[in-house]
Design a protein around this motif. Structure first.
Motif, PDB file in Angstrom:
ATOM      1  N   LEU A 195       0.906  -1.123   0.088  1.00  0.00           N
ATOM      2  CA  LEU A 195       0.067   0.056  -0.008  1.00  0.00           C
ATOM      3  C   LEU A 195       0.881   1.199   0.004  1.00  0.00           C
ATOM      4  O   LEU A 195       1.817   1.271   0.841  1.00  0.00           O
ATOM      5  N   SER A 196       0.649   1.997  -0.769  1.00  0.00           N
ATOM      6  CA  SER A 196       1.341   3.421  -0.844  1.00  0.00           C
ATOM      7  C   SER A 196       0.776   4.488  -1.585  1.00  0.00           C
ATOM      8  O   SER A 196      -0.475   4.127  -2.154  1.00  0.00           O
ATOM      9  N   VAL A 197       1.001   5.585  -1.758  1.00  0.00           N
ATOM     10  CA  VAL A 197       0.550   6.739  -2.304  1.00  0.00           C
ATOM     11  C   VAL A 197       0.793   6.580  -3.932  1.00  0.00           C
ATOM     12  O   VAL A 197       2.027   6.545  -4.346  1.00  0.00           O
ATOM     13  N   ALA A 198       0.029   6.568  -4.635  1.00  0.00           N
ATOM     14  CA  ALA A 198       0.266   6.318  -6.401  1.00  0.00           C
ATOM     15  C   ALA A 198      -1.080   7.015  -6.951  1.00  0.00           C
ATOM     16  O   ALA A 198      -2.039   7.002  -6.584  1.00  0.00           O
ATOM     17  N   HIS A 199      -0.462   7.128  -8.530  1.00  0.00           N
ATOM     18  CA  HIS A 199      -1.237   7.913  -9.251  1.00  0.00           C
ATOM     19  C   HIS A 199      -2.711   6.695  -9.405  1.00  0.00           C
ATOM     20  O   HIS A 199      -2.356   5.801  -9.519  1.00  0.00           O
ATOM     21  N   GLY A 200      -3.816   7.365  -9.478  1.00  0.00           N
ATOM     22  CA  GLY A 200      -5.033   6.498  -9.902  1.00  0.00           C
ATOM     23  C   GLY A 200      -5.036   5.813 -10.880  1.00  0.00           C
ATOM     24  O   GLY A 200      -5.868   4.735 -11.079  1.00  0.00           O
ATOM     25  N   ASN A 201      -4.654   6.234 -11.971  1.00  0.00           N
ATOM     26  CA  ASN A 201      -4.765   5.742 -13.428  1.00  0.00           C
ATOM     27  C   ASN A 201      -3.527   6.102 -14.181  1.00  0.00           C
ATOM     28  O   ASN A 201      -3.912   6.901 -15.177  1.00  0.00           O
ATOM     29  N   LEU A 202      -2.377   5.838 -14.197  1.00  0.00           N
ATOM     30  CA  LEU A 202      -1.100   6.306 -14.700  1.00  0.00           C
ATOM     31  C   LEU A 202      -1.180   5.414 -16.088  1.00  0.00           C
ATOM     32  O   LEU A 202      -0.369   4.777 -16.238  1.00  0.00           O
ATOM     33  N   ASN A 203      -2.041   6.081 -17.002  1.00  0.00           N
ATOM     34  CA  ASN A 203      -2.312   5.329 -18.348  1.00  0.00           C
ATOM     35  C   ASN A 203      -1.805   6.276 -19.363  1.00  0.00           C
ATOM     36  O   ASN A 203      -1.304   7.294 -19.124  1.00  0.00           O
TER      37      ASN A 203
END
Length: 367
Positions: A195-203
């Motif tokens: 679990l970490s802070v990450a972009h929701g949809n790095l597409n």
């Protein structure tokens, strides 16, 4: 329609807009890759209407051959589910997106993005709540509707894939995923290492790309709505969910290894690649369950009778090309349905259920 739009914007998508404003406001100087320069942002706590002013990204023309782009010249804006048509070497792009995802997540773990506890005051922990399964009557109705659509669009699949036997397995797999949704999400969120802070949809459509004088590829990242602490394998799927199936067939294992290695190198803990793969696949299946409810939206753009009459030959139908959401709904269902058989996701489901204590196993609805 306007009332529904307001409900979606002010309730269903919140606090996503607030997180987007805060991402640009707080993270521009600390991210491991560029984001558009922030100039001004504000949001109303009463209406959730918001304003965000950022740098303009000068995307290149899609009519210009990619080999003619100069160093530092921004490539065209790319779209979902069109990788083979628009990317010169899709694997090169997906490797860079994978490293960007993993580096940001590792930097959060290492405290390089800022104080971890203070960050969660702005970017919410999305791993605490577990979404409920659909009630039996709802999942039955939606699976029936989804199967009817898939059979009508059988020509979007390899010949011989959409058979009675395979559709029986398709129904079973989605039934398992819906029935065990709380257990699947619980397993994915059980270990904080994942679990970490990450972009929701790095597409591909939330990025911009350019090459330097040595032709090395670089990326910047857009669309920060809903930024928060998330399950990393789930968000890795949301980074790949518009890929072409051959890319996943040939390169998924190597991409997962790249993600795990980069995450560790950039400050995160060691992850088990098999756990990442498991939760990645469950995220794909969970998305497929969600997409069942989008079939009526598809029919609003391309009427059911047009599908039944065979008017929609392939994804190049102008109505699919012109409607991003419709293309996403249709091609998303196609991709994950193909993945169920290509990656034997029925066995994945069976192995997961078998791993649960006997007292937690459930009777599946009769679908």
């Amino acid at each position: 329609k306007q009332k529904n739009d307001r409900m979606n914007s002010s309730v269903n998508l919140q606090p996503g807009d607030l997180a987007e404003n805060d991402a640009y406001r707080l993270l521009e100087a600390t991210l491991p890759f560029p984001m558009p320069k922030y100039y001004f942002g504000d949001i109303s706590n009463t209406t959730t209407n918001f304003c965000l002013i950022t740098e303009f990204i000068p995307f290149g023309s899609k009519k210009k051959p990619i080999e003619d782009f100069n160093p530092l010249e921004v490539e065209p804006a790319y779209d979902k589910f069109l990788d083979d048509e628009q990317l010169s070497d899709p694997v090169e792009y997906y490797r860079l997106m994978t490293k960007a995802n993993a580096t940001m997540a590792g930097w959060y773990k290492a405290g390089k993005l800022g104080d971890k506890e203070k960050m969660l005051m702005f970017f919410f922990d999305q791993t605490k709540g577990i979404p409920p399964s659909m009630p039996e009557s709802e999942i039955k109705s939606k699976i029936k509707m989804g199967e009817e659509f898939i059979r009508t669009a059988a020509h979007f699949f390899p010949a011989g894939l959409i058979t009675d036997q395979n559709m029986k397995e398709w129904r079973r797999v989605l039934n398992v995923v819906n029935t065990y949704k709380s257990e699947i999400y619980g397993a994915a969120g059980a270990d904080d290492a994942y679990l970490s802070v990450a972009h929701g949809n790095l597409n591909v459509d939330n990025t911009w790309w350019w090459r330097d004088e040595q032709k090395k590829l670089h990326l910047g990242v857009l669309d920060w709505g809903g930024l928060g602490k998330v399950c990393l394998p789930h968000k890795l799927w949301w980074s790949y969910y518009s890929a072409e199936l051959p890319l996943l067939e040939e390169h998924l294992d190597a991409l997962i290894t790249l993600f795990v290695d980069t995450y560790r190198e950039e400050g995160g803990p060691k992850l088990d690649e098999q756990v990442v793969r498991r939760d990645f696949m469950f995220a794909a299946l969970d998305q497929c369950v969600g997409l069942l409810g989008a079939v009526p939206a598809v029919y609003r753009v391309i009427p059911k009778k047009a599908w039944s009459a065979g008017e929609v030959k392939d994804r190049n139908d102008r109505r699919l090309r012109d409607s991003f959401l419709t293309r996403m709904y249709v091609m998303g269902l196609v991709l994950v349905t193909r993945m169920i058989f290509r990656f034997d996701l029925g066995k994945l489901c069976d192995d997961f259920v078998a791993s649960l204590p006997a007292g937690r196993r459930k009777k599946l609805p009769d679908i």
